[in-house]
Design an enzyme around this catalytic site. Structure first.
Site, PDB file in Angstrom:
ATOM      1  N   GLN B 124       0.847  -1.195   0.000  1.00 21.58           N
ATOM      2  CA  GLN B 124       0.000   0.000   0.000  1.00 21.58           C
ATOM      3  C   GLN B 124       0.881   1.243   0.000  1.00 21.58           C
ATOM      4  O   GLN B 124       1.575   1.519   0.978  1.00 21.58           O
ATOM      5  CB  GLN B 124      -0.865  -0.006   1.269  1.00 21.58           C
ATOM      6  CG  GLN B 124      -1.755   1.215   1.400  1.00 21.58           C
ATOM      7  CD  GLN B 124      -2.378   1.308   2.792  1.00 21.58           C
ATOM      8  OE1 GLN B 124      -1.679   1.222   3.804  1.00 21.58           O
ATOM      9  NE2 GLN B 124      -3.683   1.469   2.852  1.00 21.58           N
ATOM     10  N   GLY B 125       0.845   1.977  -1.092  1.00 22.69           N
ATOM     11  CA  GLY B 125       1.679   3.184  -1.194  1.00 22.69           C
ATOM     12  C   GLY B 125       0.875   4.439  -0.921  1.00 22.69           C
ATOM     13  O   GLY B 125       0.439   5.120  -1.847  1.00 22.69           O
ATOM     14  N   TYR B 126       0.647   4.715   0.342  1.00 23.24           N
ATOM     15  CA  TYR B 126      -0.099   5.915   0.718  1.00 23.24           C
ATOM     16  C   TYR B 126       0.832   6.942   1.382  1.00 23.24           C
ATOM     17  O   TYR B 126       1.034   8.038   0.877  1.00 23.24           O
ATOM     18  CB  TYR B 126      -1.231   5.591   1.703  1.00 23.24           C
ATOM     19  CG  TYR B 126      -2.440   4.854   1.139  1.00 23.24           C
ATOM     20  CD1 TYR B 126      -2.491   4.424  -0.184  1.00 23.24           C
ATOM     21  CD2 TYR B 126      -3.539   4.596   1.958  1.00 23.24           C
ATOM     22  CE1 TYR B 126      -3.616   3.745  -0.671  1.00 23.24           C
ATOM     23  CE2 TYR B 126      -4.670   3.929   1.471  1.00 23.24           C
ATOM     24  CZ  TYR B 126      -4.695   3.501   0.159  1.00 23.24           C
ATOM     25  OH  TYR B 126      -5.798   2.842  -0.299  1.00 23.24           O
ATOM     26  N   SER B 127       1.407   6.563   2.543  1.00 16.66           N
ATOM     27  CA  SER B 127       2.171   7.538   3.341  1.00 16.66           C
ATOM     28  C   SER B 127       3.411   8.028   2.603  1.00 16.66           C
ATOM     29  O   SER B 127       4.026   7.286   1.832  1.00 16.66           O
ATOM     30  CB  SER B 127       2.628   6.910   4.653  1.00 16.66           C
ATOM     31  OG  SER B 127       1.526   6.399   5.350  1.00 16.66           O
ATOM     32  N   SER B 159       4.700  -1.157   3.952  1.00 17.40           N
ATOM     33  CA  SER B 159       4.904  -2.511   4.496  1.00 17.40           C
ATOM     34  C   SER B 159       4.981  -3.519   3.362  1.00 17.40           C
ATOM     35  O   SER B 159       4.159  -3.490   2.447  1.00 17.40           O
ATOM     36  CB  SER B 159       3.738  -2.917   5.406  1.00 17.40           C
ATOM     37  OG  SER B 159       3.614  -2.026   6.478  1.00 17.40           O
ATOM     38  N   GLU B 242     -13.618  -2.683   6.187  1.00 19.98           N
ATOM     39  CA  GLU B 242     -12.739  -3.142   7.266  1.00 19.98           C
ATOM     40  C   GLU B 242     -13.528  -3.341   8.539  1.00 19.98           C
ATOM     41  O   GLU B 242     -13.618  -2.455   9.369  1.00 19.98           O
ATOM     42  CB  GLU B 242     -11.656  -2.092   7.520  1.00 19.98           C
ATOM     43  CG  GLU B 242     -10.393  -2.403   6.785  1.00 19.98           C
ATOM     44  CD  GLU B 242      -9.263  -1.489   7.191  1.00 19.98           C
ATOM     45  OE1 GLU B 242      -9.089  -1.289   8.401  1.00 19.98           O
ATOM     46  OE2 GLU B 242      -8.591  -0.974   6.288  1.00 19.98           O
TER      47      GLU B 242
HETATM   48  C1  LIG Z   1       4.026  -0.723  11.373  1.00 11.01           C
HETATM   49  C2  LIG Z   1       3.543   0.280  10.394  1.00 11.01           C
HETATM   50  C3  LIG Z   1       3.176  -0.123   9.126  1.00 11.01           C
HETATM   51  C4  LIG Z   1       2.760   0.825   8.185  1.00 11.01           C
HETATM   52  N1  LIG Z   1       2.432   0.394   6.932  1.00 11.01           N
HETATM   53  C5  LIG Z   1       2.084   1.294   5.993  1.00 11.01           C
HETATM   54  C6  LIG Z   1       1.830   0.893   4.652  1.00 11.01           C
HETATM   55  O1  LIG Z   1       1.921  -0.281   4.311  1.00 11.01           O
HETATM   56  N2  LIG Z   1       1.511   1.817   3.749  1.00 11.01           N
HETATM   57  C7  LIG Z   1       1.389   3.142   4.077  1.00 11.01           C
HETATM   58  O2  LIG Z   1       1.059   3.924   3.210  1.00 11.01           O
HETATM   59  N3  LIG Z   1       1.627   3.570   5.333  1.00 11.01           N
HETATM   60  C8  LIG Z   1       1.973   2.676   6.303  1.00 11.01           C
HETATM   61  N4  LIG Z   1       2.246   3.091   7.587  1.00 11.01           N
HETATM   62  C9  LIG Z   1       2.222   4.513   7.870  1.00 11.01           C
HETATM   63  C10 LIG Z   1       1.125   4.977   8.817  1.00 11.01           C
HETATM   64  O3  LIG Z   1      -0.110   5.033   8.180  1.00 11.01           O
HETATM   65  C11 LIG Z   1       1.591   6.329   9.364  1.00 11.01           C
HETATM   66  O4  LIG Z   1       2.705   6.079  10.182  1.00 11.01           O
HETATM   67  C12 LIG Z   1       0.532   7.007  10.176  1.00 11.01           C
HETATM   68  O5  LIG Z   1      -0.534   7.409   9.381  1.00 11.01           O
HETATM   69  C13 LIG Z   1       1.115   8.214  10.938  1.00 11.01           C
HETATM   70  O6  LIG Z   1       1.830   9.059  10.095  1.00 11.01           O
HETATM   71  P1  LIG Z   1       3.315   9.523  10.476  1.00 11.01           P
HETATM   72  O7  LIG Z   1       4.095   8.318  10.754  1.00 11.01           O
HETATM   73  O8  LIG Z   1       3.786  10.435   9.426  1.00 11.01           O
HETATM   74  O9  LIG Z   1       3.164  10.292  11.828  1.00 11.01           O
HETATM   75  P2  LIG Z   1       2.756  11.833  11.999  1.00 11.01           P
HETATM   76  O10 LIG Z   1       1.507  12.093  11.248  1.00 11.01           O
HETATM   77  O11 LIG Z   1       3.914  12.697  11.738  1.00 11.01           O
HETATM   78  O12 LIG Z   1       2.420  11.834  13.537  1.00 11.01           O
HETATM   79  C14 LIG Z   1       3.396  12.054  14.573  1.00 11.01           C
HETATM   80  C15 LIG Z   1       2.670  12.304  15.880  1.00 11.01           C
HETATM   81  O13 LIG Z   1       1.826  13.467  15.734  1.00 11.01           O
HETATM   82  C16 LIG Z   1       0.492  13.172  16.035  1.00 11.01           C
HETATM   83  N5  LIG Z   1      -0.408  13.941  15.168  1.00 11.01           N
HETATM   84  C17 LIG Z   1      -0.329  14.169  13.829  1.00 11.01           C
HETATM   85  N6  LIG Z   1      -1.374  14.891  13.407  1.00 11.01           N
HETATM   86  C18 LIG Z   1      -2.143  15.119  14.487  1.00 11.01           C
HETATM   87  C19 LIG Z   1      -3.384  15.792  14.707  1.00 11.01           C
HETATM   88  N7  LIG Z   1      -4.080  16.369  13.712  1.00 11.01           N
HETATM   89  N8  LIG Z   1      -3.882  15.809  15.955  1.00 11.01           N
HETATM   90  C20 LIG Z   1      -3.206  15.209  16.990  1.00 11.01           C
HETATM   91  N9  LIG Z   1      -2.051  14.578  16.846  1.00 11.01           N
HETATM   92  C21 LIG Z   1      -1.522  14.530  15.608  1.00 11.01           C
HETATM   93  C22 LIG Z   1       0.357  11.685  15.764  1.00 11.01           C
HETATM   94  O14 LIG Z   1      -0.722  11.122  16.480  1.00 11.01           O
HETATM   95  C23 LIG Z   1       1.704  11.168  16.232  1.00 11.01           C
HETATM   96  O15 LIG Z   1       1.677  10.982  17.612  1.00 11.01           O
HETATM   97  C24 LIG Z   1       2.671   2.180   8.546  1.00 11.01           C
HETATM   98  C25 LIG Z   1       3.032   2.567   9.828  1.00 11.01           C
HETATM   99  C26 LIG Z   1       3.467   1.653  10.751  1.00 11.01           C
HETATM  100  C27 LIG Z   1       3.832   2.111  12.112  1.00 11.01           C
END
Ligand SMILES: Cc1cc2nc3c(=O)[nH]c(=O)nc-3n(C[C@H](O)[C@H](O)[C@H](O)COP(=O)(O)OP(=O)(O)OC[C@H]3O[C@@H](n4cnc5c(N)ncnc54)[C@H](O)[C@@H]3O)c2cc1C
Lengths: 360, 396
Positions: B124-127, B159, B242
């Site tokens: 899944q290429g989202y983030s 992932s 889901e």
């Molecule tokens: C094990 C794992 C597998 C993953 N697999 C995939 C995958 O296959 N494909 C994919 O696309 N992504 C994947 N992800 C990414 C995941 O979706 C993101 O990590 C997640 O959406 C959070 O984004 P970030 O890591 O940039 O954190 P950030 O958004 O930078 O967040 C950092 C901190 O800030 C807080 N924060 C951010 N915005 C707000 C707000 N508006 N209000 C309050 N707090 C806030 C967050 O809660 C967090 O504590 C994976 C992540 C993990 C950990």
């Protein structure tokens, strides 16, 4: 498989809640608290008219013969308005004791009175859960000796169901005992110290050689207290959300601040699963005897923990106003506080849960 | 309140139980990583034949072709969890339902059969580095050049990208549109020239996710699901499928029973942990939380079975369920004490180091798929109706 309330159950709860919202105003609560009068007879009569006191009494005895789930829904509604009225002891624990252990004559004498809302029944079982400041009750030759603490509805009771030191149950006429009010933080229910000295008592024969009737009564009472906390907690969350949408600071409503929003979300997230848990525990009393004790313990303990969290968090959302008598939110804070300690604080009840699943 | 299943379901459950008793030992180990082994592919094939995987995927796309029935789906999840046998899958649980609902006929025939067999694996290429919680701000762009999209940019936390055959990917195709309306949902093979996958090692010591770089990656124009600019809505459409999803209560219950076993098995100074009142009380508190979430799950399930939207009981599942799983892993580690921090292939390691893995990976599930804080925002705003935060004005 349908884990949901039936239409009839929803209607029952709506009718009780509707009546209570119209009648049990904050003024009624304040009056009860000021007068030290935890059983409002006007409310009690209105509720009896809706079938509240007859909920568990079989039709043969003039009741409606519904189940514990219905009783829990009522208890939740009473908690939601902090109703100053006897329910858990009179309408639930007493009929459970009489149905499980009473003789036919005892059932005939008491169940119709309970159903009609004609008498208040107190319950003295605390010494069987955890003794404090008391040596418990000794029974001999149809007489009771000793002191019972934290007797539910002890001040308002006409009759008291008393457990002795081995867990046998007795009916006692409340005019024959010495009652002392134990003032608690919560003035919407009465708790008393009761002294017995050569007090005539009628044994409930089914309890003479089995502790089951005592335990069944405690299980039922615990689920009702859990439901009461659910209702009170729900009311506190609702008020918090409404306040957070209205109160302004820094030119914005405080509910737009994440710290406040997250307090509300956490309360909702913790409390919502408790509703399903109360339903399940009440249904287990009705239909799943193997699970009933464990679920009653868990419902009581878990609701006590979540209730405590909700009670303090909701108060915090209201800021200084939350502490005031003027707002009155404290009545629910205290209601939850009393529910937590009665019939076993969470630490004690969890040990019983361990016992119920054979871990001890 | 009716907790009994009618005969159709009790028979279904009985059949499944005896299937699991007979064949459960053929299932691959629980945490196999990388491309599915031949054992995993054979297991999946067997499950599809018996209708325990890809159950509601139409026959023409290689599935079992049963009518959707949420109670059957629940029984399958429950019985596999109880037996401790690895579940089958419906292909990627985000991609396949999306293509089934919104894809073209050609896409369905191309993608669904190999996906459900486990022969076509997805990532899944989202983030992106600059777009995590604020996913809609993503900047990887795709421009149309004749019959092809040309993609440039970077994904992160992807992932399984290092083992994947295919990617479903959100890219910006309409740079001038408002942020949610400028995104498209593209699908392409991972061996397309211009894709560079660099594994990222996580705290467990393994590379679970990756950085994925795109440099002039050319993808046929018709490999888009939904219309141009609708990608955000296509991606969100999947969320409604889901149901078990993250925070599934079945998993929590079977994990809880595993912890009880640990506490009955492990001793300190000869005393079983379950006989120590401090550890026991903590275990009982967790049991209370677990049961509340289990019953909440039954309530949600009953709503779905009647085609009702559950509302709040559903909104809280990801937040509470993932937190609960993490607390349980913590409990297991603490019950094991020093044995609980042994790692790799150390002597005296218990349960193959599974709890150590969970203790770390479950934290990842609290963060991934919408962080706990984002969940609380959603509960507050969508379920409780609290106002959004005012927009942040960039200071000059
Ligand atoms: C094990 C794992 C597998 C993953 N697999 C995939 C995958 O296959 N494909 C994919 O696309 N992504 C994947 N992800 C990414 C995941 O979706 C993101 O990590 C997640 O959406 C959070 O984004 P970030 O890591 O940039 O954190 P950030 O958004 O930078 O967040 C950092 C901190 O800030 C807080 N924060 C951010 N915005 C707000 C707000 N508006 N209000 C309050 N707090 C806030 C967050 O809660 C967090 O504590 C994976 C992540 C993990 C950990």
């Amino acid at each position: 498989m349908d884990f949901a309330l039936t239409e009839e159950q929803r209607m029952l709860q709506d009718s009780v809640s509707g009546y209570l919202t119209n009648t049990c105003s904050i003024e009624i609560i304040r009056e009860a608290a000021a007068a030290g009068q935890a059983h409002n007879t006007m409310l009690a009569q209105g509720l009896a008219g809706l079938g509240v006191t007859s909920i568990l009494v079989p039709e043969d005895f003039g009741g409606v013969g519904l189940g514990f789930l219905e009783a829990a829904l009522i208890s939740e509604s009473l908690g939601a308005v902090a109703a100053p009225v006897s329910f858990t002891s009179t309408a639930v624990m007493a009929p459970v004791a009489l149905l499980n252990a009473g003789s036919e004559e005892q059932q005939e004498a008491h169940l119709p009175r309970i159903a009609a809302g004609a008498a208040v029944y107190g319950v003295a079982v605390t010494e069987q859960i955890g003794r404090r400041d008391s040596d418990g009750i000794q029974a001999a030759d149809g007489k009771l000796q000793g002191q019972a603490m934290f007797v539910l509805e002890g001040m308002d009771a006409d009759q008291i169901i008393v457990a002795d030191s081995i867990g046998a149950l007795y009916l006692v006429d409340a005019t024959e005992v010495k009652k002392t009010a134990l003032k608690t933080i919560d003035r919407t229910r009465s708790v008393a110290k009761i002294e017995f000295s050569n007090t005539p008592a009628e044994l409930l024969p089914g309890s003479a050689s089995s502790r089951e009737p005592l335990l069944a009564m405690i299980d039922a009472g615990r689920v009702m207290l859990a439901a009461d906390t659910l209702g009170a907690g729900q009311k506190m969350v609702k008020d918090s959300i409404a306040y957070a949408k209205e109160r302004r600071q820094f030119n914005r409503v405080i509910g737009s601040f994440q710290a406040v929003k997250h307090m509300c979300a956490e309360m909702a997230a913790e409390l919502e699963p408790c509703r399903a848990m109360v339903w399940y525990a009440a249904h287990a009393l009705d239909a799943m005897p193997d699970e009933a004790r464990l679920m009653a313990c868990h419902a009581k303990a878990h609701l006590s923990e979540v209730g405590q969290f909700v009670a303090r968090t909701a108060t915090e959302v209201h800021g200084g106003m939350g502490m005031t008598d003027l707002l009155g939110l404290h009545y629910w804070f205290k209601r939850i506080g009393l529910d937590r300690q009665l019939l076993g604080a969470p630490e004690l009840v969890r040990e019983e849960a361990a016992l119920a699943q054979g871990w001890l | 309140m009716d907790l009994a299943y009618n005969q159709q379901y009790t028979e279904f459950r009985d059949e499944l139980r005896s299937f699991l008793e007979t064949h459960g030992s053929e299932s691959p180990p629980a945490h196999e990583r990388g491309k599915p082994s031949s054992q995993a592919v054979a297991w999946q094939q067997k499950l599809i034949e018996h209708g325990y995987a890809a159950r509601t995927i139409p026959k023409e796309y290689g599935g079992y072709g049963a009518e959707p029935d949420i109670l059957e789906a629940h029984i399958i999840a429950e019985e596999f969890a109880r037996a401790g046998v690895r579940m089958g899958h419906n292909g990627d649980n985000r991609l396949v339902p999306t293509v089934l609902e919104l894809g073209t006929e050609e896409q369905k025939q191309w993608l669904i059969p190999p996906s459900i067999r486990g022969e076509m694996n997805w990532c899944q290429g989202y983030s992106e580095p600059g777009s995590g919680s604020d996913l809609a701000s993503l900047t990887t762009k795709a421009e149309l050049d004749g019959d092809e999209w040309v993609i440039n940019g970077q994904k992160i936390w992807t992932s399984g990208a290092q083992h994947a055959d295919m990617i479903f990917c959100l890219v910006r195709t309409e740079p001038d549109a408002p942020k949610h309306n400028g995104i498209s949902y593209l699908i392409f093979t991972m061996d397309t020239p211009g894709i560079d996958v660099r594994p990222l090692v996580t705290m467990t010591g393994e590379a679970i996710f990756n950085e994925v770089f795109f440099t002039d990656v050319r993808v046929p124009k018709d490999q888009i699901v939904g219309q141009r600019g609708e990608g955000w809505f296509v991606a969100n459409n999947t969320l409604k499928h889901e149901r078990g999803g993250l925070g599934d209560p079945n998993q929590a219950e079977s994990r809880f029973h595993d912890i009880v076993e640990i506490m009955k098995r492990e001793t300190i100074d000869g005393q079983r942990l379950i006989d120590n009142p401090v550890y026991r009380d903590r275990l009982l508190k967790l049991q209370g939380k677990m049961l509340a979430m289990k019953f909440n799950g039954m309530r949600v399930l009953s709503h779905f079975a009647k085609d009702e939207e559950p509302g709040l009981p559903r909104w809280i599942v990801k937040l509470n369920g993932c937190e609960l799983n993490h607390q349980m892993a913590n409990m297991a580690i603490d019950a094991l004490g020093e044995l609980g921090v042994l790692y790799d292939d150390s002597a005296h390691l218990r349960d193959g180091g599974m709890w150590q893995q969970r203790y770390m990976l479950d934290l990842g599930l609290i963060i991934g798929g919408g962080t706990a804080q984002i969940q609380k925002n959603m509960i507050g705003e969508r379920a409780l109706g609290l106002p959004k935060e005012p927009k942040y004005e960039q200071q000059a």
